[in-house]
Scaffold this active site. Structure first.
Site, short mmCIF file in Angstrom:
data_model
loop_
_atom_site.label_atom_id
_atom_site.label_comp_id
_atom_site.label_asym_id
_atom_site.label_seq_id
_atom_site.Cartn_x
_atom_site.Cartn_y
_atom_site.Cartn_z
N SER A 201 5.35 1.45 8.15
CA SER A 201 4.52 1.18 7.84
C SER A 201 6.19 0.37 6.50
O SER A 201 6.91 1.11 6.71
CB SER A 201 3.69 1.76 6.48
OG SER A 201 2.45 1.81 7.21
N ASP B 73 0.14 -7.81 0.99
CA ASP B 73 0.72 -6.63 1.71
C ASP B 73 1.90 -6.29 1.44
O ASP B 73 2.33 -5.91 2.76
CB ASP B 73 0.14 -6.04 2.62
CG ASP B 73 -0.33 -4.07 2.37
OD1 ASP B 73 -0.33 -3.99 1.69
OD2 ASP B 73 0.25 -3.72 3.61
N HIS C 251 0.73 -1.01 -0.01
CA HIS C 251 0.37 0.03 -0.47
C HIS C 251 0.98 1.20 -0.48
O HIS C 251 0.34 2.51 -0.54
CB HIS C 251 -1.12 0.27 1.16
CG HIS C 251 -0.16 0.08 2.54
ND1 HIS C 251 -0.23 -0.78 3.45
CD2 HIS C 251 0.08 1.48 3.39
CE1 HIS C 251 0.68 -0.87 4.45
NE2 HIS C 251 0.04 0.94 4.35
N GLY D 239 4.56 6.63 8.80
CA GLY D 239 5.72 6.56 8.42
C GLY D 239 6.31 4.90 8.96
O GLY D 239 7.71 5.29 8.26
#
Length: 232
Positions: free
Chosen positions: A187, A108, A77, A185
Site C-alpha cells: 500500500s 485515501d 489508511h 506491505g
C-alpha cells in the site's frame, strides 16, 4: 472484498509458509525477467520509501518521495492514527523520523514530511500521467515493501482502466486495476510504466485472499490534484 494491503502478522503455519514460498518464487522470476529493461529506471527505485509505525521492526507500507523539500506520498489508511509516530527508510537511510502534514480521506492519500531528505530528488508532477495514455495489457512495475521486503521489484499488468463502485469505502474513485502487484506491505507504493512514468499509487488488494495480487491503483490525476493542493 477490499483488503488494504498493509503488512500483517501471520502465524507461521505450513499453509502460510507454502504461500510465501510461491510468492517469493514469483518475485524472483519477475525480477529476472524485468531487471534488464527496468534497470534504466533505477531512479524510481530511489524514489521508493518504506514506512514504519512506532517501534515496528519491519515496514507496514510503502511510499514515494516527491521532488519537493523532503515530502513523500503514501496512502491515508497506512498512517492515520500514527501522524507523529512514523518513520521511514530510504536508500541507505534507516528509520528517519517523519510526520503526516496533510491527508485526504476521500482520495485515501497522505503527505508526509521527512526533514532529513530535503535535499534528495524525487518524483516530479511531470512524471505522473493520466489514464488516457494507458491501455489494458500494459506492463507496470513497482518497488514496494511487500511482506516487509524493502525495495522489492514487482512486475504486473493493467487489467482494467476504470474500475468504479468496487471499493465501498471509495466508490467515487475510478481505480486502475492491476494484476501481479498487490501484496501486504505494498500500500502506498508508486506504480510505473516501463518508461518510468507514474500511473498512480497502490491502494488495496481486491478479493477474499490477502495477497491475491489483483489490486486497485489510485490514478495519477488524483495524485496531481492532491500534490498541487498540499505541497508548497
Amino acid at each position: 472484498m477490499i483488503v488494504p494491503i498493509l503488512d500483517m502478522r501471520f502465524s507461521l503455519d505450513s499453509k502460510f509458509i507454502s504461500i510465501f514460498v510461491i510468492l517469493l518464487n514469483i518475485f524472483i522470476f519477475n525480477c529476472k525477467n524485468s531487471s534488464s529493461g527496468f534497470s534504466k529506471n533505477n531512479k524510481f527505485k530511489d524514489h521508493s520509501i518504506s514506512i514504519y509505525r512506532e517501534a515496528d521492526e519491519r515496514p507496514i507500507a510503502s511510499g514515494v518521495l516527491l521532488n519537493k523539500n523532503g515530502y513523500a506520498l503514501t496512502v491515508f489508511h497506512a498512517v492515520t492514527g500514527y501522524e507523529n509516530k512514523i518513520s521511514v527508510s530510504y536508500a541507505n537511510f534507516q528509520k528517519l523520523k517523519a510526520k503526516v502534514v496533510a491527508k485526504e480521506f476521500l482520495f485515501d492519500l497522505a503527505l508526509i514530511k521527512i526533514p532529513e531528505l530535503e535535499n534528495e530528488e524525487g518524483l516530479e508532477l511531470s512524471d505522473i500521467i493520466d489514464r488516457d495514455k494507458l491501455s489494458v495489457g500494459d506492463d507496470v512495475y513497482q518497488f514496494s515493501s511487500a511482506y516487509g521486503l524493502k525495495n522489492s521489484l514487482f512486475k504486473g499488468y493493467i487489467s482494467h482502466l476504470n474500475r468504479i463502485e468496487t471499493d465501498i469505502t471509495y466508490p467515487q474513485i475510478p481505480f486502475i486495476q492491476t494484476n501481479g502487484l498487490s501484496f501486504p506491505g505494498s500500500s502506498g507504493s508508486g506504480v510505473f510504466t516501463m518508461s518510468g512514468e507514474c500511473i498512480g499509487i497502490q491502494r488495496a488488494n481486491f478479493g477474499y485472499v490477502v495477497g491475491g495480487s489483483v489490486g486497485l491503483v489510485i490514478p495519477g490525476s488524483f495524485l496531481k490534484l492532491f500534490i498541487t493542493n498540499n505541497v508548497q
